[in-house]
Design a protein around this motif. Structure first.
Motif, short mmCIF file in Angstrom:
data_model
loop_
_atom_site.label_atom_id
_atom_site.label_comp_id
_atom_site.label_asym_id
_atom_site.label_seq_id
_atom_site.Cartn_x
_atom_site.Cartn_y
_atom_site.Cartn_z
N TYR A 141 37.51 -6.81 1.17
CA TYR A 141 38.15 -5.89 2.13
C TYR A 141 39.16 -4.98 1.42
N ASN A 142 38.71 -4.29 0.39
CA ASN A 142 39.61 -3.51 -0.46
C ASN A 142 39.34 -2.02 -0.32
N VAL A 143 40.16 -1.32 0.46
CA VAL A 143 39.95 0.11 0.65
C VAL A 143 40.26 0.89 -0.62
N ALA A 144 41.25 0.43 -1.40
CA ALA A 144 41.61 1.14 -2.62
C ALA A 144 40.43 1.22 -3.57
N CYS A 145 39.66 0.16 -3.65
CA CYS A 145 38.52 0.15 -4.56
C CYS A 145 37.40 1.08 -4.10
N ALA A 146 37.32 1.35 -2.83
CA ALA A 146 36.36 2.35 -2.35
C ALA A 146 36.73 3.72 -2.91
N ALA A 147 38.02 4.01 -2.96
CA ALA A 147 38.48 5.27 -3.55
C ALA A 147 38.23 5.29 -5.05
N TYR A 148 38.42 4.15 -5.71
CA TYR A 148 38.16 4.08 -7.15
C TYR A 148 36.69 4.34 -7.46
N ALA A 149 35.80 3.87 -6.59
CA ALA A 149 34.37 4.13 -6.79
C ALA A 149 34.10 5.63 -6.83
N ALA A 150 34.75 6.36 -5.93
CA ALA A 150 34.59 7.81 -5.91
C ALA A 150 35.18 8.45 -7.17
N SER A 151 36.34 7.96 -7.58
CA SER A 151 36.99 8.52 -8.78
C SER A 151 36.12 8.35 -10.01
N TYR A 152 35.56 7.15 -10.15
CA TYR A 152 34.75 6.91 -11.35
C TYR A 152 33.40 7.62 -11.31
N ALA A 153 32.90 7.91 -10.12
CA ALA A 153 31.71 8.75 -10.03
C ALA A 153 32.01 10.14 -10.58
N ALA A 154 33.21 10.64 -10.27
CA ALA A 154 33.62 11.95 -10.80
C ALA A 154 33.78 11.89 -12.32
N TYR A 155 34.34 10.79 -12.82
CA TYR A 155 34.48 10.65 -14.27
C TYR A 155 33.11 10.59 -14.94
N ALA A 156 32.15 9.93 -14.28
CA ALA A 156 30.79 9.86 -14.82
C ALA A 156 30.18 11.25 -14.91
N ALA A 157 30.42 12.07 -13.90
CA ALA A 157 29.93 13.44 -13.92
C ALA A 157 30.57 14.23 -15.05
N ALA A 158 31.87 13.99 -15.27
CA ALA A 158 32.59 14.70 -16.33
C ALA A 158 32.09 14.32 -17.71
N ASN A 159 31.54 13.11 -17.85
CA ASN A 159 30.98 12.71 -19.13
C ASN A 159 29.80 13.58 -19.53
N VAL A 160 29.10 14.09 -18.52
CA VAL A 160 27.93 14.94 -18.75
C VAL A 160 28.34 16.40 -18.86
N ASP A 161 29.26 16.80 -17.98
CA ASP A 161 29.73 18.19 -17.94
C ASP A 161 31.20 18.15 -17.54
N THR A 162 32.07 18.59 -18.42
CA THR A 162 33.51 18.48 -18.16
C THR A 162 33.93 19.27 -16.93
N ASN A 163 33.13 20.22 -16.50
CA ASN A 163 33.47 21.01 -15.33
C ASN A 163 32.92 20.43 -14.03
N ALA A 164 32.21 19.31 -14.14
CA ALA A 164 31.50 18.76 -12.98
C ALA A 164 32.32 17.77 -12.16
N ALA A 165 33.47 17.33 -12.67
CA ALA A 165 34.21 16.27 -11.99
C ALA A 165 34.66 16.70 -10.60
N ASP A 166 35.28 17.87 -10.48
CA ASP A 166 35.76 18.32 -9.18
C ASP A 166 34.60 18.59 -8.22
N GLU A 167 33.51 19.07 -8.75
CA GLU A 167 32.33 19.29 -7.90
C GLU A 167 31.84 17.97 -7.32
N MET A 168 31.85 16.92 -8.14
CA MET A 168 31.45 15.60 -7.66
C MET A 168 32.46 15.06 -6.65
N ARG A 169 33.75 15.21 -6.94
CA ARG A 169 34.79 14.76 -6.00
C ARG A 169 34.60 15.43 -4.64
#
Length: 204
Positions: A141-169
């Motif tokens: 029952y951890n809401v904070a970790c749901a937000a972390y999942a989104a943050s790390y998805a953005a970081y994963a996108a940035a690994n491929v394209d540094t400009n893609a993080a905000d688009e993913m967010r």
């Protein structure tokens, strides 16, 4: 009803350990005591995407924040070699089972997916973190970790394209805001059908 129309007060933000900078910004922009969906719209328009991600999971019901975490982790999945690396998919599948049927058994399975993957050699990249945080959100029952999942998805996108993080967010946030607009019932049930008061509590 869902929580998109709930009022975001200074007390509410302080109780959830919102940062001082965010509180000052909310005051300056006259966002205190306004509806959650309006606050989120304003945050997105002002490109305060990390703050919007922090806020959105805290005004979601448990089914909503689990769906949000699943969606985020699945966006990250596209950045790895699957089926060679099955760990993230197994973790996401465990979260889906909790979303479908939030039982003690399924929560334990989600925690096992989290624990097994956390101890594995694959737990070294942002895709792994996105999936694992989703699993932990489901298991305890951890809401904070749901937000972390989104943050790390953005970081994963940035690994491929540094400009893609905000688009993913933004993509993930838009999905979350659509979830809020669906007005899902504000209920969190455990095995015996009673309301679980800790279901939406922050975890630190």
């Amino acid at each position: 009803k869902g929580r998109k129309n709930m009022k975001i007060s200074e007390k509410w933000l302080t109780e959830r350990n919102a940062c001082e900078e965010g509180l000052v910004w909310a005051q300056k922009n006259n966002l205190l005591n306004t509806e959650a969906i309006s606050c989120l719209d304003h945050l997105v328009k002002e490109n305060k995407l990390n703050w919007a991600n922090w806020l959105i999971v805290r005004v979601m019901t448990r089914p909503q924040y689990l769906a949000y975490a699943i969606y985020a982790a699945e966006q990250a999945i596209g950045f790895i070699d699957y089926p060679t690396n099955k760990g993230p998919r197994l973790a996401i599948d465990a979260v889906k089972k909790v979303l479908e049927n939030d039982t003690e058994e399924n929560r334990a399975a989600a925690y096992a997916a989290y624990a097994n993957y956390a101890n594995g050699v694959a737990y070294v990249d942002n895709v792994a973190y996105a999936a694992n945080f989703a699993a932990y959100a489901a298991s305890v029952y951890n809401v904070a970790c749901a937000a972390y999942a989104a943050s790390y998805a953005a970081y994963a996108a940035a690994n491929v394209d540094t400009n893609a993080a905000d688009e993913m967010r933004l993509k993930i946030l838009n999905y979350g805001m659509e979830l809020l607009k669906e007005e899902q019932p504000m209920e969190n049930r455990v095995d015996n059908g009673t309301y679980n008061k800790t279901a939406d509590a922050d975890y630190y």
